[in-house]
Design an enzyme around this catalytic site. Structure first.
Site, mmCIF file in Angstrom:
data_model
loop_
_atom_site.group_PDB
_atom_site.id
_atom_site.type_symbol
_atom_site.label_atom_id
_atom_site.label_comp_id
_atom_site.label_asym_id
_atom_site.label_seq_id
_atom_site.Cartn_x
_atom_site.Cartn_y
_atom_site.Cartn_z
ATOM 1 C CE LYS A 229 0.682 -3.439 12.984
ATOM 2 N NZ LYS A 229 -0.062 -4.737 12.966
ATOM 3 C CD GLU A 305 -0.942 0.043 -2.046
ATOM 4 O OE1 GLU A 305 -2.175 0.264 -2.205
ATOM 5 O OE2 GLU A 305 -0.477 -1.071 -1.817
ATOM 6 C CB CYS A 339 -5.379 -1.897 -2.575
ATOM 7 S SG CYS A 339 -3.782 -2.242 -3.342
ATOM 8 C CD GLU A 436 -10.205 -0.732 -0.765
ATOM 9 O OE1 GLU A 436 -9.274 -1.074 -1.508
ATOM 10 O OE2 GLU A 436 -10.031 -0.122 0.307
#
Length: 538
Positions: A229, A305, A339, A436
């Site tokens: 996806k 992850e 990230c 983040e």
């Protein structure tokens, strides 16, 4: 070679910043009384380049055919430079996932892919890599158009890394094997490393092509079939390269691609009872949902992850100019949408003031604009949601009494461009030092000694990566062993070689991608025990 190209963007970005001309505006003052540099909007106000590529594939790829969504629905995908729609893409939901999983299951249980010799699989992966290299200009343009990252980055760093990753996994395909194990007694014992079956994979929008390679490469090398996806923001390049896979000879049903939203298509894939393994890259919050859905369905193993808040530690013995440039690259690369971005810049108190002034000057030189134009270092953020999230965090930093050195606002009036932003006097309890942000916002903190910075760097729920800048081998060794992170870059950053494993500690994920470790995610280990009669030796 690809890793070196990625690292070389650092030196090229410095050269670009020195040659760029930004208009000078009178400074304004932050709440802490410091003068803040203004950015020019000239870079984003000029005419935009028309991308040199046609959009040819907007349907799902299921069982080797491009097909519409079962519902007939489509959703728009946008150009982040302007917010305008560039294509309408098939919108997948549970029924499309069911069709894709059925095709992958049939291809695994009955098709030729797991039954080919490993060498034959390897040759198909290599032919695919060759085709991608042949079409790399078009693919890089499509990636930039749909994502907003600089074309130079996509074409000279990410596409070569993509090709290198598939060559790497092609090389592994015929080197996967088990062991012969000595046992107590008259038995012959061997282990088999078998493909796990149907792998579900969900990739993010910040590195669509690279994440495709990280997941698809090892899964195919091990003989699995896939339902992937795409991120709803960036579906186009995965569909393009999937077509090339079939030109390379990949059998129908081995790789299936469904575009759609997380709560519908993503949730259906994570909870599907006929998916044998799931791999996900994205936020920690969504990773928790994926893990829960996988556990509640058929307890499929999951590789995650996830997010990060990586420390970048500049020690007192650092060459300040070099440290500033590397810290800048560690944070601002890919519009800060990375990230593992070095989003907590810890600087020793002895060089802190000098570092702040030079970091501010470097951010003010950063060239922001149309990512298709040569010399542009920073394009737009991915979409309005991410754009607004970044601006909220900037406001939070100001309200928390961090010193806004530069930036702090949008750039231009069109698209999702954000000024490169630098905060000093950042404290550990501020949201900009904890969360983040995923944007071009550098938070610079001060530290006194090694023990202190280790404690503070590790005081986070994340543990994806870290950076250390020092001229002392002893300091580098001390920090690299003490930091609780899956990757520690010493005097470098964002080195993504195909053989280097990548993954996180704590809430930054489960498992590793790339390198030999990634193969373990897509294999089952089976022990086969056979009695021996009158064995000549044991």
């Amino acid at each position: 070679m690809a890793a070196r190209r990625l690292s070389s963007l650092l030196s090229r970005s410095l050269a670009a910043s020195r040659s760029a001309s930004l208009l000078s505006f009178p400074g304004r003052t932050s709440g802490c009384g410091r003068s803040i540099g203004r950015f020019s909007t000239a870079a984003v106000a000029e005419d935009l380049i028309t991308p040199p590529v046609q959009i040819s594939y907007t349907q799902h790829l299921i069982n080797g055919q491009f097909v519409d969504a079962a519902s007939g629905k489509k959703f728009p995908t946008h150009d982040p430079r302007t917010g305008e729609v560039i294509a309408h893409v098939a919108e997948g939901d549970a029924e499309d996932i069911n069709r894709a999983v059925a095709a992958a299951r049939k291809a695994f249980d009955e098709g030729p892919w797991p039954r080919m010799t490993a060498y034959e699989r390897s040759r198909i992966l290599m032919r695919f890599a060759d085709l991608v290299e042949k079409h790399s200009d078009e693919i890089a343009a499509l990636e930039t158009w749909n994502n907003g990252k600089p074309y130079e980055q996509a074409a000279t760093a990410e596409l070569p890394l993509f090709v290198r990753l598939f060559y790497y996994y092609a090389g592994w395909a015929d080197k996967i094997h088990g062991l012969t194990v000595p046992a107590d007694g008259d038995y012959h014992v061997q282990t088999l490393h078998e493909p796990i079956g149907v792998a579900g994979q969900i990739i993010p929008w910040n590195f669509p092509l690279v994440m495709f390679a990280w997941k698809v490469g090892p899964a195919l090398a091990c003989g699995n079939t896939i339902v992937l996806k795409t991120a709803e923001q960036t579906p186009l390049t995965a569909l393009y390269v999937a077509k090339l896979f079939h030109e390379a000879g990949l059998p129908p049903g081995v790789l299936n691609i469904v575009s759609g939203y997380g709560p519908t298509a993503g949730a259906a894939l994570a909870s599907h009872m006929d998916v044998d393994k799931l791999a996900f890259t994205g936020s920690t919050a969504t990773g928790k949902i994926v893990l829960e859905l996988s556990a509640k369905s058929n307890l499929k193993p999951v590789t995650l992850e996830l997010g990060g808040k990586s420390p970048f530690i500049v020690c007192e013995d650092a060459d300040v100019d070099k440290a500033v440039e590397l810290a800048h690259f560690a944070l601002f690369f890919n519009q800060g949408q990375c990230c593992c971005a070095g989003s907590r810049t810890f600087v020793h108190e002895r060089i802190y003031d000098e570092f702040i002034e030079k970091a501010k000057a470097r951010a003010l030189r950063r060239v922001v604009g149309d990512p298709f134009k040569k010399g542009v270092e920073q394009g737009p953020q991915i979409d309005p949601e991410q754009f607004e999230k970044i601006l909220r965090y900037i406001r939070s930093g100001i309200q928390s009494n961090a010193t806004l050195e530069c930036g702090g606002d949008r750039l231009g009036s069109k698209g999702y461009f954000v000024q490169p932003t630098v905060f000093s006097n950042v404290q550990d309890d501020m949201l900009i030092a904890q969360d983040e942000i995923f944007g071009p916002v550098q938070s610079i903190l001060k530290f006194k000694d090694t023990d202190e910075v280790i404690r503070r760097a590790n005081s986070t729920r994340y543990g994806l990566a870290a950076g250390v800048f020092t001229s002392s081998l002893d300091t580098a060794n001390t920090l690299s062993r003490a930091l609780r992170a899956g990757t520690v870059w010493v005097n470098c950053f964002d080195v993504f070689d195909a053989a280097i494993p990548f993954g996180g500690y704590k809430m930054s994920g489960i498992g590793r991608e790339k390198g030999i470790y990634s193969l373990h995610n897509y294999l089952q280990v089976k022990a086969v025990v056979t009695p021996l009669k009158k064995a000549a030796w044991l």
